[in-house]
Design a protein around this motif. Structure first.
Motif, mmCIF file in Angstrom:
data_model
loop_
_atom_site.group_PDB
_atom_site.id
_atom_site.type_symbol
_atom_site.label_atom_id
_atom_site.label_comp_id
_atom_site.label_asym_id
_atom_site.label_seq_id
_atom_site.Cartn_x
_atom_site.Cartn_y
_atom_site.Cartn_z
ATOM 1 N N UNK A 77 0.760 -1.159 0.143
ATOM 2 C CA UNK A 77 0.080 -0.125 0.136
ATOM 3 C C UNK A 77 0.932 1.238 0.010
ATOM 4 N N UNK A 78 2.144 1.355 0.769
ATOM 5 C CA UNK A 78 2.978 2.254 0.775
ATOM 6 C C UNK A 78 3.610 2.599 -0.603
ATOM 7 N N UNK A 79 3.794 1.491 -1.322
ATOM 8 C CA UNK A 79 4.217 1.558 -2.649
ATOM 9 C C UNK A 79 3.321 2.251 -3.579
ATOM 10 N N UNK A 80 2.021 1.889 -3.292
ATOM 11 C CA UNK A 80 1.080 2.750 -4.100
ATOM 12 C C UNK A 80 0.903 4.332 -3.941
ATOM 13 N N UNK A 81 1.120 4.362 -2.755
ATOM 14 C CA UNK A 81 0.995 5.780 -2.363
ATOM 15 C C UNK A 81 2.075 6.768 -2.788
ATOM 16 N N UNK A 82 3.351 6.008 -2.803
ATOM 17 C CA UNK A 82 4.514 6.697 -3.232
ATOM 18 C C UNK A 82 4.430 6.812 -4.602
ATOM 19 N N UNK A 83 3.849 5.799 -5.459
ATOM 20 C CA UNK A 83 3.669 5.965 -6.902
ATOM 21 C C UNK A 83 2.626 7.007 -7.503
ATOM 22 N N UNK A 84 1.563 7.154 -6.551
ATOM 23 C CA UNK A 84 0.482 7.879 -7.138
ATOM 24 C C UNK A 84 -0.010 8.722 -6.197
ATOM 25 N N UNK A 85 1.026 9.709 -5.644
ATOM 26 C CA UNK A 85 0.625 10.781 -4.516
ATOM 27 C C UNK A 85 -0.044 11.729 -4.768
ATOM 28 N N UNK A 101 0.045 20.573 -1.813
ATOM 29 C CA UNK A 101 0.849 20.445 -0.390
ATOM 30 C C UNK A 101 0.438 19.118 0.205
ATOM 31 N N UNK A 102 -0.460 18.345 0.045
ATOM 32 C CA UNK A 102 -0.809 17.066 0.736
ATOM 33 C C UNK A 102 -0.018 15.875 0.028
ATOM 34 N N UNK A 103 0.371 15.964 -1.308
ATOM 35 C CA UNK A 103 0.938 14.807 -1.925
ATOM 36 C C UNK A 103 2.158 14.324 -1.428
ATOM 37 N N UNK A 104 3.093 15.525 -1.034
ATOM 38 C CA UNK A 104 4.614 14.814 -0.534
ATOM 39 C C UNK A 104 4.347 14.370 1.058
ATOM 40 N N UNK A 105 3.225 15.201 1.789
ATOM 41 C CA UNK A 105 3.184 14.495 3.036
ATOM 42 C C UNK A 105 2.616 13.084 2.993
ATOM 43 N N UNK A 107 3.340 10.830 0.519
ATOM 44 C CA UNK A 107 4.722 10.157 0.107
ATOM 45 C C UNK A 107 5.521 9.831 1.241
ATOM 46 N N UNK A 108 5.613 11.005 2.289
ATOM 47 C CA UNK A 108 6.728 10.937 3.424
ATOM 48 C C UNK A 108 5.948 9.960 4.240
ATOM 49 N N UNK A 109 4.788 10.032 4.699
ATOM 50 C CA UNK A 109 4.050 9.205 5.648
ATOM 51 C C UNK A 109 3.935 7.689 5.185
ATOM 52 N N UNK A 110 3.955 7.424 3.843
ATOM 53 C CA UNK A 110 3.955 6.024 3.464
ATOM 54 C C UNK A 110 5.170 5.206 4.053
ATOM 55 N N UNK A 111 6.401 6.090 4.315
ATOM 56 C CA UNK A 111 7.561 5.657 4.913
ATOM 57 C C UNK A 111 7.413 5.321 6.484
ATOM 58 N N UNK A 112 6.264 5.712 7.109
ATOM 59 C CA UNK A 112 5.961 5.341 8.720
ATOM 60 C C UNK A 112 5.120 4.269 8.496
ATOM 61 N N UNK A 113 4.360 3.927 7.467
ATOM 62 C CA UNK A 113 3.317 2.822 7.695
ATOM 63 C C UNK A 113 4.070 1.495 8.197
ATOM 64 N N UNK A 114 5.109 1.141 7.606
ATOM 65 C CA UNK A 114 5.629 -0.400 8.249
ATOM 66 C C UNK A 114 6.014 -0.228 9.750
ATOM 67 N N UNK A 115 6.557 0.938 10.032
ATOM 68 C CA UNK A 115 7.057 1.137 11.382
ATOM 69 C C UNK A 115 5.662 1.264 12.441
#
Length: 187
Positions: A77-85, A101-105, A107-115
């Protein structure tokens, strides 16, 4: 909840646009987090059954299997969010400035999903094994002692704005999943 509400308050201090962008990111993050929460609930049940049987190897297998499933699901899911922000904020708003303004946030939040997903699974595995105080204490440390001050420092002291708030979520989630995993390994 209070710690995340505090970060939303900080976003409000940053201004209307950062608050709106942070809120869109937070909604997306929370929706995806529900998948991890479902996996965490199932993991807790499986760990609890094994714990009740005193089947320590199955208890360990149940915990780490749940963790692995959450990691795989959230990575996808994070990959999908990164690919289509840019597509994601468009679901919530037709305001182009907000979407940008929301798109890069997101993408960045996708990094937090796994943790963040991983920490909720391991916390529930601990609860299934009869540990209640350790996950509570670790969450207080991670989200009140670490995340709130980090959010302020990143957003205001380092002038990272809303990105700093998302960064604080990542840091707190890494702390949480690390401490919870260590605790699970020693019970």
């Amino acid at each position: 909840l209070v710690a995340f509400a505090t970060l939303s308050f900080f976003a409000g201090i940053l201004g209307a646009l950062p608050l709106a962008a942070y809120s869109v990111q937070h909604i997306v993050f929370a929706l995806v987090f529900m998948i991890a929460l479902g996996i965490a609930s199932a993991t807790s049940v499986r760990v609890g059954i094994a714990h009740g049987r005193r089947d320590w190897s199955n208890r360990t297998m149940a915990a780490w299997s749940g963790f692995g499933l959450a990691v795989v699901a959230l990575f996808a899911i994070g990959g999908f969010l990164v690919m289509f922000p840019a597509a994601i904020p468009a679901i919530f708003t037709d305001n182009a400035t907000l979407a940008i303004a929301a798109a890069p946030l997101i993408t960045f939040a996708a990094c937090a999903l796994i943790f963040d997903g991983g920490q909720v699974v391991i916390a529930n595995a601990l609860r299934g094994a009869g540990e209640t105080w350790a996950p509570t204490a670790i969450h207080i440390i991670s989200y009140f002692v670490v995340m709130i001050p980090a959010g302020w420092i990143f957003a205001f002291t380092l002038n990272l704005g809303a990105h700093g708030l998302v960064g604080a979520i990542i840091v707190a989630s890494v702390v949480s999943v690390t401490l919870l995993s260590i605790r699970f390994m020693v019970i």
